[in-house]
Design a protein around this motif. Structure first.
Motif, mmCIF file in Angstrom:
data_model
loop_
_atom_site.group_PDB
_atom_site.id
_atom_site.type_symbol
_atom_site.label_atom_id
_atom_site.label_comp_id
_atom_site.label_asym_id
_atom_site.label_seq_id
_atom_site.Cartn_x
_atom_site.Cartn_y
_atom_site.Cartn_z
ATOM 1 N N LEU A 18 0.842 -1.206 0.000
ATOM 2 C CA LEU A 18 0.000 0.000 0.000
ATOM 3 C C LEU A 18 0.874 1.251 0.000
ATOM 4 O O LEU A 18 0.589 2.219 -0.712
ATOM 5 C CB LEU A 18 -0.921 0.008 1.223
ATOM 6 C CG LEU A 18 -2.076 -0.995 1.230
ATOM 7 C CD1 LEU A 18 -2.844 -0.907 2.545
ATOM 8 C CD2 LEU A 18 -3.030 -0.743 0.049
ATOM 9 N N PHE A 19 1.929 1.228 0.806
ATOM 10 C CA PHE A 19 2.818 2.386 0.883
ATOM 11 C C PHE A 19 3.536 2.608 -0.449
ATOM 12 O O PHE A 19 3.578 3.738 -0.966
ATOM 13 C CB PHE A 19 3.836 2.176 2.000
ATOM 14 C CG PHE A 19 4.690 3.375 2.301
ATOM 15 C CD1 PHE A 19 4.196 4.426 3.041
ATOM 16 C CD2 PHE A 19 6.000 3.453 1.837
ATOM 17 C CE1 PHE A 19 4.981 5.542 3.320
ATOM 18 C CE2 PHE A 19 6.792 4.545 2.108
ATOM 19 C CZ PHE A 19 6.282 5.595 2.854
ATOM 20 N N ARG B 157 2.939 5.621 -3.117
ATOM 21 C CA ARG B 157 4.012 6.497 -3.612
ATOM 22 C C ARG B 157 4.006 6.520 -5.138
ATOM 23 O O ARG B 157 4.172 7.594 -5.754
ATOM 24 C CB ARG B 157 5.363 5.989 -3.106
ATOM 25 C CG ARG B 157 5.643 6.311 -1.653
ATOM 26 C CD ARG B 157 5.924 7.812 -1.494
ATOM 27 N NE ARG B 157 6.166 8.191 -0.120
ATOM 28 C CZ ARG B 157 7.343 8.131 0.478
ATOM 29 N NH1 ARG B 157 8.394 7.687 -0.194
ATOM 30 N NH2 ARG B 157 7.478 8.530 1.718
ATOM 31 N N HIS B 158 3.819 5.365 -5.739
ATOM 32 C CA HIS B 158 3.811 5.268 -7.203
ATOM 33 C C HIS B 158 2.684 6.104 -7.810
ATOM 34 O O HIS B 158 2.884 6.778 -8.830
ATOM 35 C CB HIS B 158 3.663 3.799 -7.602
ATOM 36 C CG HIS B 158 3.436 3.582 -9.067
ATOM 37 N ND1 HIS B 158 4.408 3.809 -10.014
ATOM 38 C CD2 HIS B 158 2.326 3.158 -9.756
ATOM 39 C CE1 HIS B 158 3.924 3.541 -11.218
ATOM 40 N NE2 HIS B 158 2.675 3.143 -11.087
ATOM 41 N N ARG B 159 1.519 6.075 -7.182
ATOM 42 C CA ARG B 159 0.348 6.785 -7.698
ATOM 43 C C ARG B 159 0.199 8.187 -7.116
ATOM 44 O O ARG B 159 -0.759 8.885 -7.417
ATOM 45 C CB ARG B 159 -0.917 5.981 -7.389
ATOM 46 C CG ARG B 159 -0.998 4.652 -8.117
ATOM 47 C CD ARG B 159 -2.221 3.857 -7.699
ATOM 48 N NE ARG B 159 -3.456 4.626 -7.869
ATOM 49 C CZ ARG B 159 -4.670 4.187 -7.533
ATOM 50 N NH1 ARG B 159 -4.796 2.979 -7.001
ATOM 51 N NH2 ARG B 159 -5.731 4.933 -7.714
ATOM 52 N N HIS B 160 1.149 8.585 -6.273
ATOM 53 C CA HIS B 160 1.059 9.874 -5.571
ATOM 54 C C HIS B 160 -0.261 9.966 -4.803
ATOM 55 O O HIS B 160 -0.924 11.004 -4.786
ATOM 56 C CB HIS B 160 1.190 11.040 -6.561
ATOM 57 C CG HIS B 160 2.429 10.983 -7.397
ATOM 58 N ND1 HIS B 160 3.685 11.212 -6.887
ATOM 59 C CD2 HIS B 160 2.610 10.675 -8.719
ATOM 60 C CE1 HIS B 160 4.583 11.071 -7.852
ATOM 61 N NE2 HIS B 160 3.959 10.745 -8.971
ATOM 62 N N ASP B 161 -0.608 8.867 -4.152
ATOM 63 C CA ASP B 161 -1.863 8.764 -3.417
ATOM 64 C C ASP B 161 -1.543 8.717 -1.921
ATOM 65 O O ASP B 161 -1.211 7.665 -1.373
ATOM 66 C CB ASP B 161 -2.613 7.497 -3.848
ATOM 67 C CG ASP B 161 -4.009 7.395 -3.249
ATOM 68 O OD1 ASP B 161 -4.265 8.065 -2.236
ATOM 69 O OD2 ASP B 161 -4.832 6.631 -3.789
ATOM 70 N N ASP C 215 -1.033 6.841 4.000
ATOM 71 C CA ASP C 215 -1.513 7.046 5.367
ATOM 72 C C ASP C 215 -2.176 5.783 5.908
ATOM 73 O O ASP C 215 -2.046 5.456 7.095
ATOM 74 C CB ASP C 215 -2.499 8.210 5.420
ATOM 75 C CG ASP C 215 -1.831 9.559 5.182
ATOM 76 O OD1 ASP C 215 -0.589 9.635 5.317
ATOM 77 O OD2 ASP C 215 -2.538 10.528 4.849
ATOM 78 N N ARG C 216 -2.879 5.064 5.027
ATOM 79 C CA ARG C 216 -3.538 3.833 5.472
ATOM 80 C C ARG C 216 -2.510 2.803 5.910
ATOM 81 O O ARG C 216 -2.737 2.043 6.851
ATOM 82 C CB ARG C 216 -4.415 3.250 4.366
ATOM 83 C CG ARG C 216 -5.345 2.124 4.861
ATOM 84 C CD ARG C 216 -6.113 1.485 3.727
ATOM 85 N NE ARG C 216 -6.839 2.498 2.963
ATOM 86 C CZ ARG C 216 -7.299 2.307 1.736
ATOM 87 N NH1 ARG C 216 -7.107 1.154 1.121
ATOM 88 N NH2 ARG C 216 -7.936 3.275 1.109
#
Length: 440
Positions: A356-357, A361-365, A370-371
């Protein structure tokens, strides 16, 4: 020791005497600068007042002044912006830059208590050597350091995932499957599972996703475990008489021709001192079931909001044959061999959270990033020898976030004796400096 001298400069652990150049000019360090761990000067953008004049530039630190020329800095234009040469021993009266400018030099002593404390950290018999100071650390120091370590560990895992994505030609689903498989190895077979997963063309398996038997044949065949020689000889007759092994092997041979498959070397799998429920056959059967259920792909887990949802998505058991076997031909009492709750939590910690992290980072999400942190705080602390060690020293290990941080601390700092980059090490050395001041 140059590293310790750099440490004293960085943290301004000055000896109890005025700072001055070898020419007698007063030195005031306003900002020690940003430490550079790559090629070039040791500290960038320092602010130093020398003889009443403010200088902004780089600082180079050596054990001995003669090291400036010994290292060839007098010919290197990268050192032209150095404003001060700091050494513990001044054994060269004059050093110059490649541009011909004479550099001011300053002799800097490492406070004796700092030197002694550092030596204690390096040679102490008890592990970790800083155990005495841990109970006295303020909660703010502990919390900030653990938070930084937690992020550092996720960044490290993100880099490993990024490399897997590259190996998978940009496929995040394949990289996720590889990461998931590696962690199904639970340490001892992690490398073998990763190599196996990299050898599974998911697009090919996807053509047979509605047939659990074919998925299992695909998975076990690519693992090299459908060769009779991989079965202990005492189980050969039972394995052949049962018929399941032969059916799987025939199915794999068909799939192998269809997709030009090449299995990995079965000698990669390790069985010594493994509990039967951790045998590769069982873990691969659980992965086959999970793949068939279609609940735990990357596209599915990014929508899970809680640990409970993730554990439900990862809930899997062995396929029918393996509920009564641990090896081909080796019967056992019937047991669904479910992935235990503790194992699912480890998969969440070591697979889902880093994915998820990294994917965030890859999707700039930032929501996904944070999740990842929230999930680590939601999960209770891991119980292993590393967390027990820190708990015995007086650290309160509350969550998986704490335990991941402490694993990072031990692996990347304690094991390497890298106390000079550790904030607990800083507190240990700083206390020594404070005691010296009070004693004077």
């Amino acid at each position: 020791m140059e590293a310790l001298l750099q440490y004293v400069w960085k943290h301004k652990l000055w000896p109890l005497k005025p700072l001055e150049t070898t020419d007698g000019e007063a030195v005031e360090v306003i900002d020690s600068g940003l430490q550079n761990r790559n090629a070039g000067p040791d500290f960038f953008n320092a602010k130093v007042k020398i003889g009443g004049t403010l200088w902004v530039g780089n600082v180079e630190i050596h054990d001995r002044a003669a090291d400036w020329n010994a290292h060839g800095h007098q010919r290197d234009a990268a050192y032209d912006n150095v404003i001060l040469h700091v050494c513990e021993t001044i054994d060269s009266d004059e050093v110059t830059t490649a541009a011909g400018r004479r550099l001011p030099q300053m002799q800097l002593d490492v406070p004796e208590t700092v030197r002694q404390n550092y030596r204690q950290l390096l040679v102490a018999d008890r592990y970790p050597p800083c155990y005495q100071i841990i109970p006295s650390l303020s909660p703010i120091v502990v919390h900030s350091w653990l938070s930084a370590l937690q992020t550092e560990r996720l960044e490290q895992k993100t880099e490993a995932i990024r490399q897997r994505v590259e190996l998978c030609n940009g496929s995040w689903e394949q990289a996720y499957f590889t990461t998931l498989a590696r962690n199904f190895g639970f340490g001892i077979n992690g490398d073998a599972f990763e190599q196996w997963a990299q050898n599974i063309p998911l697009s090919a398996v996807g053509h047979h996703r509605d047939d659990l038997f074919q998925i299992e044949a695909f998975f076990l065949g690519q693992a090299g475990l459908l060769d009779l020689e991989t079965i202990p000889e005492r189980y050969h007759d039972d394995a052949l008489n049962e018929g399941y092994f032969a059916r799987l092997r025939n199915e794999y041979l068909y799939l192998q021709r269809k997709f030009s498959l090449q299995p990995i070397d079965p000698k990669l799998w390790r069985f010594l001192r493994l509990r039967p429920q951790n045998f590769p056959h069982i873990r691969i059967a659980q992965l086959a079931q999970l793949f068939y259920q279609q609940t735990a792909s990357l596209s599915q887990i990014v929508h899970c909001q809680s640990v409970e949802e993730l554990e439900k998505a990862l809930d899997t058991c062995a396929t029918a044959y393996w509920q009564t076997h641990y090896l081909f031909g080796a019967a056992s009492p019937k047991n669904k061999k479910r992935l235990s709750p503790a194992s699912r939590r480890l998969i969440v910690i070591n697979t889902v959270v880093p994915m998820l992290f990294a994917y965030g980072r890859h999707r700039h999400d930032e929501v996904l990033c944070d999740r990842a942190f929230s999930l680590l705080e939601e999960i209770g602390a891991e119980h292993n020898r590393i967390t027990r060690m820190w708990s015995e020293c007086g650290l309160n290990v509350r969550s998986a976030g704490d335990s991941q941080a402490l694993i990072q601390l031990k692996n990347e700092y304690c094991n390497r004796k890298d106390c000079l980059r550790c904030r607990i090490g800083y507190e240990y050395l700083r206390k020594g400096s404070e005691r010296e001041v009070k004693g004077k």
